[in-house]
Write a protein that holds these residues in place. Sequence first.
Motif, short mmCIF file in Angstrom:
data_model
loop_
_atom_site.label_atom_id
_atom_site.label_comp_id
_atom_site.label_asym_id
_atom_site.label_seq_id
_atom_site.Cartn_x
_atom_site.Cartn_y
_atom_site.Cartn_z
N HIS A 89 -10.22 4.61 -5.89
CA HIS A 89 -8.82 4.23 -5.68
C HIS A 89 -8.69 3.14 -4.62
O HIS A 89 -9.11 3.31 -3.48
CB HIS A 89 -7.96 5.42 -5.26
CG HIS A 89 -6.58 5.00 -4.83
ND1 HIS A 89 -5.75 4.28 -5.66
CD2 HIS A 89 -5.92 5.12 -3.67
CE1 HIS A 89 -4.63 4.00 -5.02
NE2 HIS A 89 -4.71 4.49 -3.81
N HIS A 91 -6.25 -0.92 -4.20
CA HIS A 91 -5.15 -1.72 -4.74
C HIS A 91 -5.64 -3.13 -5.02
O HIS A 91 -5.06 -4.10 -4.55
CB HIS A 91 -3.95 -1.69 -3.79
CG HIS A 91 -3.39 -0.32 -3.64
ND1 HIS A 91 -2.38 0.16 -4.46
CD2 HIS A 91 -3.73 0.70 -2.83
CE1 HIS A 91 -2.13 1.42 -4.13
NE2 HIS A 91 -2.93 1.78 -3.14
N LYS A 310 0.47 6.69 -11.98
CA LYS A 310 0.47 6.99 -10.54
C LYS A 310 1.85 7.46 -10.09
O LYS A 310 2.85 6.79 -10.32
CB LYS A 310 0.09 5.73 -9.76
CG LYS A 310 0.15 5.88 -8.23
CD LYS A 310 -1.02 6.66 -7.68
CE LYS A 310 -1.03 6.69 -6.16
NZ LYS A 310 -1.33 5.38 -5.55
N HIS A 398 -5.84 11.29 -2.22
CA HIS A 398 -5.94 11.52 -0.77
C HIS A 398 -6.20 13.00 -0.44
O HIS A 398 -7.14 13.31 0.24
CB HIS A 398 -4.73 11.03 0.03
CG HIS A 398 -4.37 9.60 -0.22
ND1 HIS A 398 -5.31 8.60 -0.38
CD2 HIS A 398 -3.16 8.97 -0.37
CE1 HIS A 398 -4.71 7.44 -0.61
NE2 HIS A 398 -3.40 7.64 -0.61
N ASP A 462 -8.82 2.86 -0.47
CA ASP A 462 -7.41 2.47 -0.51
C ASP A 462 -7.19 1.01 -0.06
O ASP A 462 -6.10 0.67 0.38
CB ASP A 462 -6.55 3.41 0.36
CG ASP A 462 -5.16 3.63 -0.20
OD1 ASP A 462 -4.85 3.10 -1.28
OD2 ASP A 462 -4.37 4.32 0.46
ZN LIG Z 1 -3.21 3.81 -2.42
#
Ligand SMILES: [Zn+2]
Length: 561
Positions: A89, A91, A310, A398, A462
């Motif tokens: 995960h 972005h 998501k 998370h 992340d």
């Molecule tokens: Zn994220």
Amino acid sequence: MKRWILAAAIVGAVAFGAWWIRQPTPTLYRGGPIVTLDADNRIAAALLVVGDRIAAVGSLEDVRGAAPRGVREVDLAGRALLPGFIDAHSHFPGSGIFEVYVDLNSPPIGTVVNFEDLADRLARKLATTAAGDWVVGMGYDDTLLSERRHPTREDLDRVSREHPLVVWHVSGHVAVLNSAGLAALGITAETPDPEGGVIRRRPGSREPDGILEESATDLVEAGVPRPTFWQGIGIARAASRDYAAHGVTTAQNGWADAQLLQGLPWLSRLGVVSQRLVLWPTAAMAEEIAAGEFDFGRWDERWVRLGAVKLIADGSIQSYTGYLSEPYFVPPGDDPAYRGYPRIPRADLFAQVERFHRQGWQLAIHGNGDAAIDDILDAIAHAFEVAPRADARPILVHAQMARDDQLDRMRALGVIPSFFSLHTYYWGDRHREIFMGPVRAARMSPAKSALDRSLRFTLHTDSPVVPMEPLRLVSAAVNRLSSSGVPIGAAQRIGVVEALRAITIDAAYQHFEEEEKGSLEVGKFADLVVLSESPLAHPDALDAIRVEETIIGGRTVYRAP
Ligand SMILES: [Zn+2]
């Protein structure tokens, strides 16, 4: 819009043709540990790549026997060969964003230590920005600035009254606007707080103080112009190089809006992005896709895949927006019982999870605080009960404060927690002293407790929240030392092999791609990384290991200078 699609199609066809003609030479690797991360974690002596796939793995004699005529032999000279790292995960291409936006990170990532630095960085960008245009900054962290608070509109008005300004907190869950920015977005004393968000106000007044929390930041996302297509190419190129230099062969975007869903497949086909991509559409985009209102298109699934939908159930602990079952250790305001809040009300979460699950989507739900995790697990359990589906692999993104009873439930439901273990490094000291207190901080991102339950988990960065550094991520899960060197929950340390599996084969499993990638086995993609030494030999010096070469589908996409 139409014109660039046509231009992109033509350039893409040419680039793709050239790419196919340059088929990689069959290559045999030997002379260093080949860490397969197969079911038995075997270390092999040789590996053969033919075309874009692994053709043989094993002893040098056997692999040589399987090699075609004209094979190129590469002597690893003691360096280690591993499966390429799979981004569970992040972005992507967010880590390239500082090509366009202002970098406001504090040490150890950046150099901003107070509001003066922050203003200085923004002012430099203003000097080259046309009058009236937006300037966007990202990555400030209130707990690392000497003022120990968020900037407000007054602070930003001192930087500029003419240009609209917005600065994003490092968590991405809080944004601050100056007066020109508030005016440009039409946010006034009359604007109500949106569901699941807060427009902070000046004391004793309705007048916004510039700080927006959680869903209120949607106003910024909707109103501030996005990077242009050409800027997007620069961002994606920078991010792809960055990921390649860190051994990442599959990249992920965990909040893909229409622009990313349209643009990233093209950038992949054009060769601007060298990684394979897994895209998680936002809930809004998943609705549109399911309703047939948005056509993602048909792309080569070896390169671009639509993954889970998501959802974001709460915020982040370090911006006091994570939703906890017990109060924060040091409350942010006067209320000692403050424990954050859900970003999606419980009943809505149930409805959304059930609807997306019924539509056949894999679920990826962001939850940091344990109260949010309770809601998420309840919602998943409900959806599975009313609409059973085998092997749904929901992801709890998370799972930062997951308790033991919640890990048990994840195991029972087949939920995959994806831990952001770098929190122990970047925010460990502050979680212990401010947000969670010592007891809860010691068991955040509880990878060892998951392992003890045979609960399959992944690890992620992340990015751009923190840099894309998979080996530092592995080190964080193995050593759990804060950036000041203090152990954060030594009882939750895991072994190097387990941490490596969480960024390779288990991340592939999370993406439903374990048959194609994630380990060095015959028939899988030749997605490989060459490291300066074996991570298995140096558990306490993992972040000193260099990525020497990154190979995707048999082709070298990065070689260390
Ligand atoms: Zn994220």
